[in-house]
Design a protein around this motif. Structure first.
Motif, short mmCIF file in Angstrom:
data_model
loop_
_atom_site.label_atom_id
_atom_site.label_comp_id
_atom_site.label_asym_id
_atom_site.label_seq_id
_atom_site.Cartn_x
_atom_site.Cartn_y
_atom_site.Cartn_z
N GLU B 13 36.54 34.44 47.20
CA GLU B 13 36.17 35.85 47.00
C GLU B 13 35.55 36.07 45.62
O GLU B 13 34.53 36.74 45.48
CB GLU B 13 37.43 36.70 47.13
N LEU B 16 32.05 34.53 45.52
CA LEU B 16 31.02 35.34 46.20
C LEU B 16 30.62 36.53 45.34
O LEU B 16 29.44 36.89 45.26
CB LEU B 16 31.55 35.82 47.56
N THR B 135 27.88 27.08 57.70
CA THR B 135 28.34 28.46 57.51
C THR B 135 27.94 28.91 56.12
O THR B 135 28.26 28.24 55.13
CB THR B 135 29.87 28.55 57.64
N LYS B 137 28.10 32.06 53.50
CA LYS B 137 28.83 33.31 53.28
C LYS B 137 28.29 34.03 52.05
O LYS B 137 27.91 33.40 51.06
CB LYS B 137 30.32 33.03 53.04
N ASN B 138 28.30 35.38 52.16
CA ASN B 138 28.10 36.19 50.96
C ASN B 138 29.12 37.31 51.02
O ASN B 138 29.97 37.35 51.92
CB ASN B 138 26.66 36.70 50.84
N GLU B 139 29.02 38.24 50.08
CA GLU B 139 30.03 39.30 50.02
C GLU B 139 30.04 40.15 51.29
O GLU B 139 31.04 40.74 51.65
CB GLU B 139 29.74 40.21 48.83
N GLY B 141 29.34 39.18 54.44
CA GLY B 141 29.79 38.53 55.67
C GLY B 141 29.38 37.08 55.71
O GLY B 141 29.22 36.45 54.68
N SER B 142 29.22 36.56 56.94
CA SER B 142 28.83 35.17 57.02
C SER B 142 27.88 34.95 58.17
O SER B 142 27.80 35.76 59.10
CB SER B 142 30.07 34.29 57.15
N ARG B 143 27.09 33.89 58.11
CA ARG B 143 26.21 33.55 59.23
C ARG B 143 26.26 32.05 59.47
O ARG B 143 26.57 31.26 58.56
CB ARG B 143 24.78 34.02 58.95
N GLU B 163 24.37 33.54 48.54
CA GLU B 163 25.20 32.83 49.52
C GLU B 163 25.82 31.55 49.01
O GLU B 163 25.31 30.90 48.08
CB GLU B 163 24.35 32.49 50.76
N THR B 166 29.82 27.18 52.96
CA THR B 166 31.27 26.97 52.93
C THR B 166 31.74 25.85 53.86
O THR B 166 32.75 25.20 53.57
CB THR B 166 32.02 28.25 53.31
#
Lengths: 158, 287
Positions: B13, B16, B135, B137-139, B141-143, B163, B166
């Motif tokens: 957290e 990010l 995967t 991730k950023n603050e 969400g994730s893609r 991003e 992860t």
């Protein structure tokens, strides 16, 4: 600046460091432990090998901050009082040392192996030092020294 | 670029949040085996370092029910020391074992290997052959991005400035399958791959190949899936004799792709040896 806390050879240190200080430079320049050598500075020769949290690493490729609150063992940390570590003694007795520059790295790579695999095969020994280059010896006596150290450690344990 | 600040991080957290603030000004350090060389050559991009090497959410290997998930901080050594990976993902295991040296394998990570976007990354061909996804991730969400869509150009990947990569994940292979890898380097250790190939294949009861995925490294600007080779291999019977022809097919592909480049005459021949070995290893696994 970063307030680094690190344990080297069983001793706790607190050092204020630049953020891009390499572990190698922390050891040599800040802590004056010059047994660890810089051969290439790019992870190709292994002369800078130290044991970080039980694993052999190239200290020229580790930022000191990555070792924050961790344990490092350098060549200086191997001797116990007057006695050399069995790996060091084997290298000396077996004639594996010529100019000596690669030796701290070689000894630590070997020690990292023997600590997890006390009776390695010749192949395993060769692989354990495959990241350590030596221009003098042709590697033969280095490999047989590790074997000798392993034999001696086994005998001692009995 | 001179480094002015470093953050030692323990939670994703926080990482990010900081990356969202710094964007391109910050660069990650995972294992550090590539970054430290860039710093030495003054080719690093960020004046701020975000040390992710101790972030717990990035660690761990999960080979659960249907999906295998590898944390970005999984080191090459962790794969090499995994009995499961040695057994079930031979090609990935071999690729990780072939990286650098024990010292480099102890610190270098899969996440870093993929995120650097080098065409020579050893883990990329087997991860591509496994049909992997990353995967990001950023603050917000994730893609999930298919690995073969992740590489955009030499050294360029689809990771955005805010991003973090992860995890790398793929469907757990089951049934009768093979995953092989072969690399050509200039020596036995501490060797950057000059050319590499990885094959994933399954076959049915009759020996007919299906679900074939072939990937290459160092043939072009990015590690990539070799769709023409997949088409060629699909439907072939493992008991028939087409292996020599396969090498010629691949050689022609390399000759065309690298036309005009000085490495082409070497690589169009070298791919035959590399692919022959990868193919033999894969066919042996299917027996």
């Amino acid at each position: 600046m970063f307030e680094l806390k690190i344990n080297v050879n069983g001793k706790a240190y607190e050092v204020d460091i630049e953020p891009d200080l390499r572990l190698l430079d922390l050891l040599r320049d800040k802590l004056r432990l010059t047994g660890t050598k810089e051969g290439c500075g790019e992870g190709e020769c292994g002369a800078c090998t130290v044991i970080l949290e039980g694993r052999a690493v190239n200290s020229c490729l580790v930022l000191a901050i990555q070792a924050h609150e961790k344990n490092v063992l350098t060549i200086e940390g191997l001797e116990k009082g007057d006695a050399l570590d069995p790996v060091q003694q084997a290298f000396l007795d077996n004639g594996a040392v010529q100019c000596g520059y690669c030796i701290p790295g070689m000894v630590l790579s070997a020690k990292a192996l023997l600590d997890v695999n006390p009776v390695p095969t010749d192949e395993e020994i060769k692989e354990s030092v495959s990241g350590n280059l030596c221009r003098c010896t042709g590697y033969d006596k280095i490999v047989s020294s590790v074997k000798l150290a392993s034999d001696r450690i086994s005998k001692e344990g009995k | 670029m001179e480094i002015t600040k470093a953050h030692k991080l323990y939670e994703l957290e926080t990482c990010l949040k900081l990356k969202a603030e710094y964007l391109e000004k910050a660069e990650f350090i995972a294992g550090g085996t590539d970054l430290l060389v860039h710093i030495r050559e003054k080719e690093n991009h960020g004046e701020v370092i975000l040390d992710v090497s101790d972030i717990k959410e990035l660690k761990g290997m999960d080979y659960g029910k249907d999906r295998v998930t590898l944390g970005a901080m999984t080191t090459f050594s962790e794969i090499v020391e995994s009995e499961w990976a040695k057994e079930a993902l031979q090609g990935l295991w071999e690729a990780c074992k072939s990286v650098g040296s024990p010292q480099i394998r102890n610190t270098g990570t899969l996440g870093g290997n993929v995120a650097n976007g080098s065409p020579a990354a050893d883990s990329a061909p087997p991860l591509l052959a496994l049909g992997s996804q990353v995967t990001l991730k950023n603050e917000k969400g994730s893609r999930l991005v298919d690995l073969d869509a992740f590489y955009l150009g030499k050294g360029k990947t689809d990771i955005k400035a805010d991003e973090v990569l992860t995890q790398i994940s793929f469907n757990k292979p089951t049934g009768k399958y093979a995953l092989s890898f072969e690399k050509l380097g200039l020596r036995n250790a501490l060797a950057i791959s000059r050319i590499s190939a990885s094959i994933y294949m399954e076959c049915d009861q009759a020996g007919v190949l299906k679900n074939v995925r072939v990937a290459s490294g160092s043939i072009g600007l990015v590690p990539q899936r070799e769709i023409e080779m997949e088409t060629y291999l699909t439907g072939k019977n493992i008991n028939d004799s087409w292996q020599d022809e396969a090498l010629t097919v691949f050689s022609d592909i390399v000759k065309e792709r690298l036309a005009g480049r000085s490495s082409m005459p070497f690589k169009k021949e070298a791919i035959k040896g590399v692919f022959e070995k990868a193919l033999t290893k894969a066919l042996d696994q299917l027996v």
